[in-house]
Design an enzyme around this catalytic site. Structure first.
Site, PDB file in Angstrom:
ATOM      1  N   ASP A 540      -9.956   3.177  -0.915  1.00  0.00           N
ATOM      2  CA  ASP A 540      -9.298   3.754   0.262  1.00  0.00           C
ATOM      3  C   ASP A 540     -10.348   3.874   1.380  1.00  0.00           C
ATOM      4  O   ASP A 540     -11.546   3.653   1.156  1.00  0.00           O
ATOM      5  CB  ASP A 540      -8.781   5.136  -0.168  1.00  0.00           C
ATOM      6  CG  ASP A 540      -7.942   5.830   0.871  1.00  0.00           C
ATOM      7  OD1 ASP A 540      -7.472   5.167   1.806  1.00  0.00           O
ATOM      8  OD2 ASP A 540      -7.759   7.060   0.739  1.00  0.00           O
ATOM      9  N   GLU A 543     -11.768   1.080   6.215  1.00  0.00           N
ATOM     10  CA  GLU A 543     -11.648   0.410   7.534  1.00  0.00           C
ATOM     11  C   GLU A 543     -12.997   0.209   8.196  1.00  0.00           C
ATOM     12  O   GLU A 543     -13.122  -0.798   8.919  1.00  0.00           O
ATOM     13  CB  GLU A 543     -10.711   1.231   8.430  1.00  0.00           C
ATOM     14  CG  GLU A 543      -9.275   1.273   7.930  1.00  0.00           C
ATOM     15  CD  GLU A 543      -9.079   2.171   6.719  1.00  0.00           C
ATOM     16  OE1 GLU A 543      -9.847   3.140   6.574  1.00  0.00           O
ATOM     17  OE2 GLU A 543      -8.178   1.900   5.914  1.00  0.00           O
ATOM     18  N   ASP A 616      -0.689   5.739   5.267  1.00  0.00           N
ATOM     19  CA  ASP A 616      -0.113   7.085   5.309  1.00  0.00           C
ATOM     20  C   ASP A 616       1.175   7.136   6.118  1.00  0.00           C
ATOM     21  O   ASP A 616       1.204   7.619   7.259  1.00  0.00           O
ATOM     22  CB  ASP A 616      -1.139   8.058   5.891  1.00  0.00           C
ATOM     23  CG  ASP A 616      -2.380   8.133   5.010  1.00  0.00           C
ATOM     24  OD1 ASP A 616      -2.322   7.630   3.870  1.00  0.00           O
ATOM     25  OD2 ASP A 616      -3.391   8.683   5.456  1.00  0.00           O
TER      26      ASP A 616
HETATM   27  C1  NOJ Z   1      -5.999   8.528   2.742  1.00  0.00           C
HETATM   28  C2  NOJ Z   1      -5.068   7.673   1.969  1.00  0.00           C
HETATM   29  O1  NOJ Z   1      -4.331   6.846   2.804  1.00  0.00           O
HETATM   30  C3  NOJ Z   1      -4.191   8.551   1.116  1.00  0.00           C
HETATM   31  O2  NOJ Z   1      -3.327   7.738   0.390  1.00  0.00           O
HETATM   32  C4  NOJ Z   1      -5.050   9.410   0.201  1.00  0.00           C
HETATM   33  O3  NOJ Z   1      -4.243  10.249  -0.547  1.00  0.00           O
HETATM   34  C5  NOJ Z   1      -6.017  10.225   1.024  1.00  0.00           C
HETATM   35  N1  NOJ Z   1      -6.795   9.342   1.842  1.00  0.00           N
HETATM   36  C6  NOJ Z   1      -6.947  11.052   0.148  1.00  0.00           C
HETATM   37  O4  NOJ Z   1      -7.724  10.231  -0.632  1.00  0.00           O
END
Ligand code: NOJ
Length: 976
Positions: A540, A543, A616
């Site tokens: 995650d 970017e 998200d």
């Molecule tokens: C951002 C991610 O997009 C999300 O899916 C994740 O739960 C949080 N970071 C925490 O790791």
């Protein structure tokens, strides 16, 4: 002719006020210096009465190389005669034309490695072709039918790709090509000198002339230097040590009214306009991998990943451009006329390296693109099951109890996920020992049911010397450097003060792979012994997300390996992280097993390293709907293994929404429920009735369809065709389908679905663009399409997922409910033969062990099923496809070793077909037998509409119980 009339006109672009985008964390085009310059150039060109690009080919420098295979020449700009650019055009063996241009002998170098990360290998050049050099242009004609040509016009420079004499793609047709050459900074004079005063009244033309004398390049570059050497955004200053080096190029698609691709944006599949008459969006689409908090459900802002591939489509042709740049890129789209599309690409840095994909069908474009960047990797089979995630399952006991609840409710699930809170203060690999005292035992408990775990490993490393990941990376000197080029860049992320590994540095590669070893490696080296090979990885925040950085990312003047600035490689950066993690997870065992790695950031080529998701999203109907479009867009850009957070990451979806979201989820290649830390628990077993049972049925439906998904993955991994196929892919000539992005086909299976993404829907319409029969998957109600296209209405109450089977398909499923997919290995198959209006059908089934790489040595089962009429009989037969299929492989799939009695085939040799249903047979048969046997099989007949009738209504069903045929063997059923 210089376009005088535009002198002095400088359009300052307004900030997109219509946007409700909450976070002011991200730049609009007008807040980004190079985008502002690029767009202003296009505004001046649009407003000019005449506009001629200053770039031209110097004909005396043209070299068509001794073998004639490539064209090269020096390009000059009339504005900077002392600067030279090298242009090269190579025609590849599959007809793709690659256009490259870079500054030659400049003060500094441009980044020229984007393609080396995206491509699987250097493309093969067609050496059989011949360029002809004329007075005004050079031309090459090629293709099996000699129907493709590429023309390079010298003055101004213009490159076009034509088919049958018709232009398909044109570079610099609007004269917006601009490669800002490297220059030395000229310090501004300290006194503010006024231009000479003018006596008397000056005419407009005189005024303009005066301005030309002050700045003769103003018509092209604007009157003032705009953010060439430094730029501020919010509280950040970007130092731009190399000065301006942006690249602007217009790419037009004459006779192609729609464009698709350039994920990732939350918008329609057919990209709405950003320029021209009444544009839908006022800012260009942006490709700059970004962690966007609460992104909008309709917007051109950049999201987590970037694939600079754009398809242009018309009823007669599909072409594409792959513009390989790793830096921040803005793309304007203008539907110049009802027939054509014009686009304008503005990138911050990098050379021009653009592939023109001639198509002419969507299928050809997929093949051409996959040949460049590779096909999607064949996933571990379990990763197609259901993934249960949330931020966070808080302890190993929590994980066990979630698993227990799934089992108590007989709900299938394959994977439990752990988000960042499993770790000790966000030091990934290190467990929070209080909450997860027994990670290996916990994973073993999950694995005992054939399940896996996925654990998050983010790219930021907490700067603590007692954290082995940081310490080792620091000692190796493989961390990204600040703009000084010395020391370690420090930014803020979940763990607080953090640094980032520079995966462009080869010295980081073996080290990162070693971090995942589950066996001790000796010495002071870290091994992840508190792990297991049943744990797979979630990457995650790559970017990369940096909480205190500009646009929530790294400063652009940070330094990577080779001295390149972060701006040069930003969009590629995240792919390298997941690539290396993928290799690391594979390398844990010898021989390697198939890793699963989920990534949030991606670039062209990321399909080779696993799955991605759309980040998200919000628990709203809008986000549910746009998620479907985004997954389609990712798929046509190669990233087939994609999905959205089921339920929506933010918010607490009401039960109806959750049920619909599960329906959307099972119709996506990657199927995971996830939720933000502040949301209420929403595991499906927590739902009240009837919702709980509805979701259970939906989960079971996904599991019964796993053979279909796996076969579709196999196909995409060989041919590069997307798994989810929007209407334009399947019916390229159906104009009414060009904008359809809420219904789609699954692989070549013949399944057509349109998940419901709105509240309180009771029915919906699906477009059937062919004169064919389609059957409802559940009720077998027959619908008729039309060659002119027809909308049919389907019931779509909450318990109903609109899902049709195209007449002419044979679908193989496994209908026995199991706890997880690996427990289905020896389950029998059900086959559904959905007859076409001609009374025939065919389908495929691909199986392998789902875990190892033995399939690459030929250990698999690949069957083709055919239903054909012979006299009065219908013959349904099963044939071996293993030998035939690899001929379709895009590249590198060497399956010559295929052997029908391979180890895997032997391991499932007893697996049989337990039921075969023929849908749409015209008349009741009198006998059903396996060819070669005299024994009548057990069967039942339900009268109904036959496939050859022109009627709609309940289709006839012939249900053959236990035909006693084996899935790995050739056989024929004779129905007469
Ligand atoms: C951002 C991610 O997009 C999300 O899916 C994740 O739960 C949080 N970071 C925490 O790791």
């Amino acid at each position: 002719m210089r376009p005088w009339s535009v002198l002095g006109i400088f359009v300052l672009l307004a900030v997109n006020e219509a946007s409700a985008f909450k976070a002011n964390d991200f730049k609009t085009c007008s807040q980004s210096g190079f985008c502002r310059r690029g767009r202003a150039l296009s505004s001046r060109a649009t407003e000019a009465k005449s506009w001629v690009s200053p770039y031209s080919v110097d004909p005396t420098t043209i070299d068509v190389s001794s073998d004639q295979a490539s064209f090269s020449a020096t390009v000059k700009s009339s504005l900077y005669p002392e600067t030279n650019f090298g242009l090269e055009i190579r025609i590849q063996d599959d007809g793709v034309a690659r256009v490259r241009m870079d500054e030659v002998g400049g003060l500094r170098k441009r980044y020229d490695e984007a393609a080396s990360w995206a491509l699987i290998k250097e493309p093969v050049i067609n050496k059989e072709i011949h360029w002809t050099k004329g007075k005004k242009d050079a031309k090459v004609v090629y293709g099996d039918k000699k129907d493709i040509s590429v023309i390079v016009s010298y003055e101004p420079l213009r490159v076009s790709l034509l088919r049958n004499g018709k232009e398909q793609v044109v570079l610099n047709g609007q004269g917006l090509l601009h490669m800002e050459h490297f220059r030395n900074k000229v310090e501004a004079p300290t006194s503010t000198e006024e231009p000479p005063a003018v006596e008397g009244e000056a005419t407009d033309a005189e005024q303009a002339l005066l301005k030309v004398e002050v700045n003769p390049r103003a018509w092209f570059e604007g009157e003032t230097e705009d953010a060439l050497w430094e730029e501020t955004f919010s509280s950040w200053t970007d130092s731009k040590p190399k000065g301006p080096e942006s690249l602007s190029v217009d790419i037009a698609f004459p006779n192609h009214p729609v464009v698709y691709g350039i994920p990732q944006h939350a918008t329609n599949l057919a990209l709405p306009s950003t320029r021209g008459e009444k544009p839908t969006f006022t800012d260009p689409y942006r490709l700059y991998n970004s962690d966007v908090f609460e992104y909008l459900a309709s917007s051109p802002v950049s999201l987590y990943g970037s694939i600079p591939l754009m398809h242009a489509h018309s009823a007669d042709s599909t072409v594409a451009v792959f513009h390989v740049v790793g830096s921040d890129t803005w793309i304007d789209v203008s539907h110049a006329s009802e027939k054509s599309t014009e686009t304008h690409w503005i990138s911050e840095s990098g050379i021009l390296d653009t592939f023109l994909l001639p198509g002419p069908t969507p299928e050809d474009v997929f093949r051409q693109y996959s040949k460049l960047t590779g096909t999607a990797v064949m996933p571990a089979q379990w990763s197609l099951g259901y993934h249960q995630c949330r931020w966070n399952y808080v302890s190993s006991e929590d994980v066990r109890s979630v698993q227990r609840r799934f089992d108590e409710e007989d709900m299938p699930v394959d994977v439990f996920w752990l988000d960042i809170e499993y770790s000790d203060n966000h030091k990934y690999f290190m467990w929070n020992d209080k909450l997860f005292p027994d990670p290996v035992e916990m994973t073993n408990d999950v694995a005992a049911n054939g399940r896996k775990m996925v654990v998050i490993v983010d790219p930021h490393l907490k700067r603590e010397d007692n954290y082995p990941a940081y310490k080792e990376a620091s000692e190796l000197g493989v961390l990204v450097k600040p703009k000084s080029g010395e020391g370690e860049y420090e930014g803020w992320c979940w763990p607080g003060s953090s640094s980032w590994t520079d995966f462009f540095n080869p010295a980081a590669w073996d080290w990162w792979k070693s971090m995942f070893k589950t066996e001790p490696q000796g010495g002071s080296k870290f091994s992840w012994v508190k792990s297991s090979t049943d744990i797979h990885i979630w990457n995650d925040m790559n970017e990369p997300s940096v909480f205190n950085g500009p646009e929530i990312s790294m400063p652009r003047d940070n330094i990577h390996y080779g001295g390149w600035e972060h701006r040069d490689v930003h969009n590629i950066n995240g792919m390298l992280f997941s690539n290396l993690t993928y290799q690391a997870v594979a390398a844990r065992t010898d021989p390697a097993t198939r890793p699963f790695v989920l990534t949030r950031a991606f670039f062209a080529g990321s399909q080779r390293f696993g799955a991605m998701w759309t980040g998200d999203n919000l628990g709203t109907w809008d986000h549910m709907a746009v998620g479907v479009k985004m997954v389609l867009a990712n798929g046509i850009a190669g990233m087939s293994f994609s999905g959205s957070d089921v339920g929506g990451f933010f918010g607490n979806p009401e039960p109806e929404m959750l049920v619909r979201w599960y329906q959307v989820g099972i119709m996506a290649p990657f199927f995971r429920a996830h939720a933000h830390i502040d949301t209420k628990r929403r595991e499906p077993y927590l739902l009240d009735e009837p919702y709980k049972s509805l979701v259970k049925d939906i989960l079971r439906l996904r599991y019964s369809m796993l053979p279909i998904w796996y076969t579709a993955f196999r196909e995409t991994s060989v041919t590069g065709m997307p798994i989810l196929r929007p209407q334009f892919v399947v019916f390229p000539k159906d104009k009414a389908g060009f904008n359809i992005d809420d219904q789609y086909y699954i692989g070549s299976s013949g399944l057509l679905t349109k998940p419901i993404t709105a509240k309180e829907v009771k029915e919906t319409t699906i477009r059937l663009a062919e004169d064919q029969i389609y059957y409802d998957y559940f009720s077998h109600h027959a619908y008729r399409g039309s060659s002119k296209g027809k909308e049919v209405t389907l019931q779509a109450e909450l318990h109903q997922l609109p899902l049709l089977v195209r007449g002419g398909s044979i679908i193989s499923t496994r209908e026995r409910p199991r706890r997880s997919s690996s427990l289905m290995k020896n389950d029998p198959f059900t086959m559904r033969v959905a007859l076409s209006k001609a009374g025939t059908a065919k389908g495929e089934l691909y199986l392998d062990d789902g875990v190892t790489y033995n399939h690459e040595k030929g250990d698999f089962v690949w069957r083709q099923f055919n239903a054909e009429k012979k006299g009065k009989a219908l013959r349904v037969s099963s044939l071996d496809l293993g030998k035939v299929k690899p001929s379709e492989a895009v590249d590198g799939v060497a399956l010559s070793t295929y052997n029908p009695s391979n180890e895997y085939a032997k391991s499932i040799e007893d697996v049989r077909v337990e039921k075969l249903v023929v849908v749409g047979l015209g008349t009741k048969p009198s006998s059903v037998k396996v060819e070669g046997s005299e024994k009548e099989l057990q069967w039942e007949w339900t009268a109904g509409v036959g496939a050859g009738d022109r009627k709609e209504g309940q289709a006839s069903l012939l249900t053959i119980k236990d035909p006693k045929v084996l899935i790995t063997k050739d056989w024929t059923l004779v129905i007469q």
